[in-house]
Motif scaffolding. Structure first.
Motif, PDB file in Angstrom:
ATOM      1  N   ASN A   1       8.022  32.055 -12.699  1.00  0.00           N
ATOM      2  CA  ASN A   1       6.745  32.267 -13.367  1.00  0.00           C
ATOM      3  C   ASN A   1       6.200  30.918 -13.804  1.00  0.00           C
ATOM      4  O   ASN A   1       6.765  30.266 -14.671  1.00  0.00           O
ATOM      5  CB  ASN A   1       6.920  33.184 -14.576  1.00  0.00           C
ATOM      6  CG  ASN A   1       7.190  34.610 -14.132  1.00  0.00           C
ATOM      7  OD1 ASN A   1       6.835  34.977 -13.026  1.00  0.00           O
ATOM      8  ND2 ASN A   1       7.811  35.381 -14.996  1.00  0.00           N
ATOM      9  N   LYS A   2       5.150  30.493 -13.152  1.00  0.00           N
ATOM     10  CA  LYS A   2       4.558  29.202 -13.475  1.00  0.00           C
ATOM     11  C   LYS A   2       3.186  29.441 -14.081  1.00  0.00           C
ATOM     12  O   LYS A   2       2.430  30.290 -13.615  1.00  0.00           O
ATOM     13  CB  LYS A   2       4.407  28.335 -12.232  1.00  0.00           C
ATOM     14  CG  LYS A   2       5.712  27.895 -11.658  1.00  0.00           C
ATOM     15  CD  LYS A   2       5.447  26.959 -10.502  1.00  0.00           C
ATOM     16  CE  LYS A   2       6.748  26.469  -9.901  1.00  0.00           C
ATOM     17  NZ  LYS A   2       6.523  25.569  -8.794  1.00  0.00           N
ATOM     18  N   LYS A   3       2.837  28.639 -15.044  1.00  0.00           N
ATOM     19  CA  LYS A   3       1.505  28.701 -15.634  1.00  0.00           C
ATOM     20  C   LYS A   3       0.580  27.831 -14.779  1.00  0.00           C
ATOM     21  O   LYS A   3       0.995  26.789 -14.280  1.00  0.00           O
ATOM     22  CB  LYS A   3       1.537  28.205 -17.083  1.00  0.00           C
ATOM     23  CG  LYS A   3       2.289  29.139 -18.002  1.00  0.00           C
ATOM     24  CD  LYS A   3       2.194  28.667 -19.418  1.00  0.00           C
ATOM     25  CE  LYS A   3       2.941  29.622 -20.331  1.00  0.00           C
ATOM     26  NZ  LYS A   3       2.900  29.191 -21.720  1.00  0.00           N
ATOM     27  N   PRO A   4      -0.680  28.246 -14.640  1.00  0.00           N
ATOM     28  CA  PRO A   4      -1.587  27.421 -13.845  1.00  0.00           C
ATOM     29  C   PRO A   4      -1.853  26.094 -14.540  1.00  0.00           C
ATOM     30  O   PRO A   4      -1.865  26.009 -15.764  1.00  0.00           O
ATOM     31  CB  PRO A   4      -2.855  28.266 -13.759  1.00  0.00           C
ATOM     32  CG  PRO A   4      -2.769  29.225 -14.886  1.00  0.00           C
ATOM     33  CD  PRO A   4      -1.308  29.445 -15.136  1.00  0.00           C
ATOM     34  N   LEU A   5      -2.008  25.090 -13.692  1.00  0.00           N
ATOM     35  CA  LEU A   5      -2.301  23.769 -14.231  1.00  0.00           C
ATOM     36  C   LEU A   5      -3.701  23.748 -14.831  1.00  0.00           C
ATOM     37  O   LEU A   5      -4.599  24.443 -14.370  1.00  0.00           O
ATOM     38  CB  LEU A   5      -2.202  22.712 -13.132  1.00  0.00           C
ATOM     39  CG  LEU A   5      -0.821  22.532 -12.498  1.00  0.00           C
ATOM     40  CD1 LEU A   5      -0.926  21.571 -11.336  1.00  0.00           C
ATOM     41  CD2 LEU A   5       0.166  22.009 -13.534  1.00  0.00           C
TER      42      LEU A   5
ATOM     43  N   LYS B   1      10.276  33.445  -6.784  1.00  0.00           N
ATOM     44  CA  LYS B   1       9.295  32.563  -7.412  1.00  0.00           C
ATOM     45  C   LYS B   1       9.473  32.587  -8.912  1.00  0.00           C
ATOM     46  O   LYS B   1       9.677  33.649  -9.508  1.00  0.00           O
ATOM     47  CB  LYS B   1       7.867  32.984  -7.071  1.00  0.00           C
ATOM     48  CG  LYS B   1       7.523  32.772  -5.630  1.00  0.00           C
ATOM     49  CD  LYS B   1       6.062  33.122  -5.402  1.00  0.00           C
ATOM     50  CE  LYS B   1       5.685  32.914  -3.970  1.00  0.00           C
ATOM     51  NZ  LYS B   1       4.293  33.213  -3.721  1.00  0.00           N
TER      52      LYS B   1
ATOM     53  N   PHE C   1      -7.249  22.510 -15.139  1.00  0.00           N
ATOM     54  CA  PHE C   1      -8.169  21.767 -14.263  1.00  0.00           C
ATOM     55  C   PHE C   1      -9.475  21.543 -14.996  1.00  0.00           C
ATOM     56  O   PHE C   1      -9.826  22.272 -15.923  1.00  0.00           O
ATOM     57  CB  PHE C   1      -8.393  22.510 -12.940  1.00  0.00           C
ATOM     58  CG  PHE C   1      -8.877  23.906 -13.103  1.00  0.00           C
ATOM     59  CD1 PHE C   1     -10.233  24.177 -13.145  1.00  0.00           C
ATOM     60  CD2 PHE C   1      -7.969  24.946 -13.216  1.00  0.00           C
ATOM     61  CE1 PHE C   1     -10.676  25.467 -13.302  1.00  0.00           C
ATOM     62  CE2 PHE C   1      -8.417  26.243 -13.363  1.00  0.00           C
ATOM     63  CZ  PHE C   1      -9.770  26.523 -13.410  1.00  0.00           C
TER      64      PHE C   1
END
Length: 137
Positions: free
Chosen positions: A20-24, A18, A26
């Motif tokens: 490392n993704k930042k949360p979108l 996976k 919202f």
């Protein structure tokens, strides 16, 4: 009994690691809901206040109408006084109905002669059968 053996494949593709993704970002609608709720509460309060004022106005109008009716009734009401009786001449009661029957003459009750009287003769009642001395045949 047969045993089935599957060959083990060693070239099984592993899942990619996976990233490392930042949360979108919202957006919560709680601010909009709070504004709508405040507007709703304000409309409910104004409707309550308006109905309360209307009810108070109707009660005031009804009270004024009732007071006016009472005032009119008192104005129309005429006291009907009875005439004073004449005390200079003696009071002679007059018979209201013009009957041809003579007036009843009162008699003295004879309680001393009860023993010689049959109670059924006195009351003319079949069920009251107290005979003191004699019995009717």
């Amino acid at each position: 009994m047969h045993v089935i053996v599957f060959p083990i494949n060693q070239n099984v593709a592993k899942a990619p690691a996976k990233e490392n993704k930042k949360p979108l970002a919202f957006k919560l609608h709680s601010g909009e809901r709070a504004v709508k709720r405040a507007m709703f509460n304000y409309s409910v309060a104004t409707n309550y206040y308006i109905t309360k004022l209307q009810k108070k106005q109707e009660e005031k109008l009804q009270k004024m109408i009732e007071e006016e009716e009472i005032r009119m009734l008192r104005k129309e009401m005429v006291p009907k006084a009875q005439l004073m009786p004449f005390f200079d001449r003696p009071f002679l009661p007059q018979r209201l109905c013009r009957s041809s029957r003579p007036l009843t003459m009162p008699k003295e009750p004879s309680f001393g002669n009860v023993n010689s009287t049959c109670w059924t003769c006195v009351f003319n009642n079949q069920y009251y059968l107290y005979h003191i001395h004699h019995v009717h045949a």
